[in-house]
Motif scaffolding. Structure first.
Motif, short mmCIF file in Angstrom:
data_model
loop_
_atom_site.label_atom_id
_atom_site.label_comp_id
_atom_site.label_asym_id
_atom_site.label_seq_id
_atom_site.Cartn_x
_atom_site.Cartn_y
_atom_site.Cartn_z
N GLY A 7 -2.22 -5.71 -29.84
CA GLY A 7 -1.21 -6.46 -29.08
C GLY A 7 -1.07 -7.86 -29.61
N LEU A 8 0.14 -8.37 -29.53
CA LEU A 8 0.47 -9.72 -30.00
C LEU A 8 0.87 -10.57 -28.81
CD1 LEU A 8 1.10 -11.59 -32.45
CD2 LEU A 8 3.42 -10.66 -32.39
N GLY A 9 0.34 -11.78 -28.75
CA GLY A 9 0.69 -12.71 -27.67
C GLY A 9 1.11 -14.05 -28.23
N TRP A 10 2.01 -14.70 -27.51
CA TRP A 10 2.50 -16.03 -27.90
C TRP A 10 2.81 -16.80 -26.64
CZ3 TRP A 10 7.21 -18.30 -26.73
CH2 TRP A 10 7.49 -19.49 -27.39
N ASP A 11 2.56 -18.10 -26.66
CA ASP A 11 2.93 -18.95 -25.53
C ASP A 11 3.20 -20.35 -26.03
OD1 ASP A 11 3.45 -19.29 -22.76
OD2 ASP A 11 1.49 -20.21 -22.47
N HIS A 45 -3.15 -17.94 -22.16
CA HIS A 45 -1.91 -17.20 -21.89
C HIS A 45 -1.57 -16.28 -23.06
CE1 HIS A 45 -0.32 -20.37 -18.80
NE2 HIS A 45 -1.51 -19.88 -18.48
N ALA A 46 -1.68 -16.77 -24.28
CA ALA A 46 -1.36 -15.94 -25.45
C ALA A 46 -2.32 -14.76 -25.55
CB ALA A 46 -1.41 -16.78 -26.73
N ILE A 47 -3.60 -14.99 -25.30
CA ILE A 47 -4.58 -13.90 -25.36
C ILE A 47 -4.32 -12.89 -24.25
CG2 ILE A 47 -7.03 -13.28 -25.22
CD1 ILE A 47 -7.61 -16.09 -26.47
N THR A 48 -4.00 -13.38 -23.05
CA THR A 48 -3.67 -12.49 -21.93
C THR A 48 -2.51 -11.58 -22.29
OG1 THR A 48 -4.51 -14.07 -20.30
CG2 THR A 48 -2.94 -12.42 -19.51
N ASP A 49 -1.44 -12.17 -22.85
CA ASP A 49 -0.28 -11.37 -23.24
C ASP A 49 -0.62 -10.36 -24.33
OD1 ASP A 49 1.83 -11.89 -21.55
OD2 ASP A 49 2.74 -13.42 -22.81
N ALA A 50 -1.48 -10.74 -25.26
CA ALA A 50 -1.88 -9.81 -26.32
C ALA A 50 -2.65 -8.63 -25.75
CB ALA A 50 -2.70 -10.54 -27.38
N ILE A 51 -3.54 -8.88 -24.81
CA ILE A 51 -4.30 -7.80 -24.17
C ILE A 51 -3.36 -6.87 -23.42
CG2 ILE A 51 -6.00 -7.27 -22.37
CD1 ILE A 51 -7.39 -9.94 -23.16
N LEU A 52 -2.49 -7.44 -22.59
CA LEU A 52 -1.55 -6.63 -21.82
C LEU A 52 -0.64 -5.83 -22.74
CD1 LEU A 52 -0.62 -9.24 -19.06
CD2 LEU A 52 -2.02 -7.17 -18.75
N ALA A 153 -1.86 -15.04 -30.48
CA ALA A 153 -3.09 -14.24 -30.43
C ALA A 153 -2.77 -12.80 -30.78
CB ALA A 153 -3.71 -14.30 -29.04
N ILE A 154 -3.75 -12.16 -31.37
CA ILE A 154 -3.68 -10.72 -31.62
C ILE A 154 -4.99 -10.12 -31.11
CG2 ILE A 154 -4.52 -10.89 -33.99
CD1 ILE A 154 -2.43 -8.64 -34.63
N VAL A 155 -4.88 -9.00 -30.42
CA VAL A 155 -6.03 -8.36 -29.80
C VAL A 155 -6.05 -6.90 -30.21
CG1 VAL A 155 -6.99 -7.59 -27.58
CG2 VAL A 155 -6.15 -9.92 -27.82
N THR A 156 -7.24 -6.39 -30.49
CA THR A 156 -7.40 -4.97 -30.80
C THR A 156 -8.21 -4.31 -29.69
OG1 THR A 156 -7.39 -5.46 -33.16
CG2 THR A 156 -8.24 -3.30 -32.51
N LEU A 157 -7.69 -3.20 -29.19
CA LEU A 157 -8.35 -2.41 -28.16
C LEU A 157 -8.76 -1.06 -28.73
CD1 LEU A 157 -5.87 -2.78 -25.14
CD2 LEU A 157 -7.81 -4.26 -25.71
N GLN A 158 -9.79 -0.47 -28.16
CA GLN A 158 -10.19 0.90 -28.49
C GLN A 158 -10.21 1.71 -27.21
OE1 GLN A 158 -14.25 1.46 -29.78
NE2 GLN A 158 -13.75 3.37 -30.82
N LYS A 159 -9.61 2.88 -27.25
CA LYS A 159 -9.63 3.79 -26.10
C LYS A 159 -11.00 4.44 -26.04
CE LYS A 159 -7.20 6.22 -22.96
NZ LYS A 159 -6.34 5.67 -21.95
#
Length: 170
Positions: A7-11, A45-52, A153-159
């Protein structure tokens, strides 16, 4: 095979006199802060948006609208923790956070470790999974002219539980 999501976030927020400068949950000594409904922490805020975004769960405005008085002056780590909880409920874990704050001044390098620590603690992940970088805008545009601050921000998730062993009931 595991499922991974990115996910990518920006604020961005305007600079405002008389407000604290809060980045990644850390108050940075400065003669100005950022304008916003909450504490205006562009990094959180940017990290939150990237996670979501990585889990296709909308954006920070959907979960914490600035029209809702409950969020007036709110600590943005509350938003970050909420995003983490939501993705965990969906069966994901946060693997990595890479972020950048773009601000002409003050110099932020002495606050990096504190920001990384607050973010890692809030997300319940290891410190070495959180990167916070700082850039200026080289005096170009609203950030470079000292009128605003931005963060990306960019966040990587694993299922969790995905892959051939899980599907076979093992």
């Amino acid at each position: 095979m595991s499922e991974y999501r990115t996910g990518l976030g920006w604020d961005a927020h305007r600079i405002a006199a008389g407000r604290p400068l809060i980045l990644g949950g850390v108050t940075v000594p400065c003669e100005f802060g950022l304008e916003g409904h909450s504490d205006a922490d562009v990094l959180s805020h940017a990290i939150t948006d990237a996670i979501l975004g990585a889990a296709a769960l909308g954006d920070i405005g959907m979960h914490f609208p600035d029209s809702d008085p409950r969020w007036k002056g709110c600590d943005s780590l509350v938003f970050l923790r909420h995003a983490k909880d939501l993705v965990e409920e969906e069966g994901y874990r946060i693997l990595n956070v890479d972020s950048t704050v773009i601000l002409e001044r003050p110099k932020l390098q002495y606050h990096r470790d504190a920001m990384r620590t607050r973010i890692a603690e809030t997300l319940g992940i290891e410190l070495d999974r959180v990167s916070v970088k700082f850039k200026t805008a080289e005096k170009v545009g609203p950030v470079g002219e000292g009128r605003s601050a931005e963060s990306q921000a960019i966040v990587t998730l694993q299922k969790l539980g995905s892959g051939p062993f899980h599907e076979a009931g093992q």
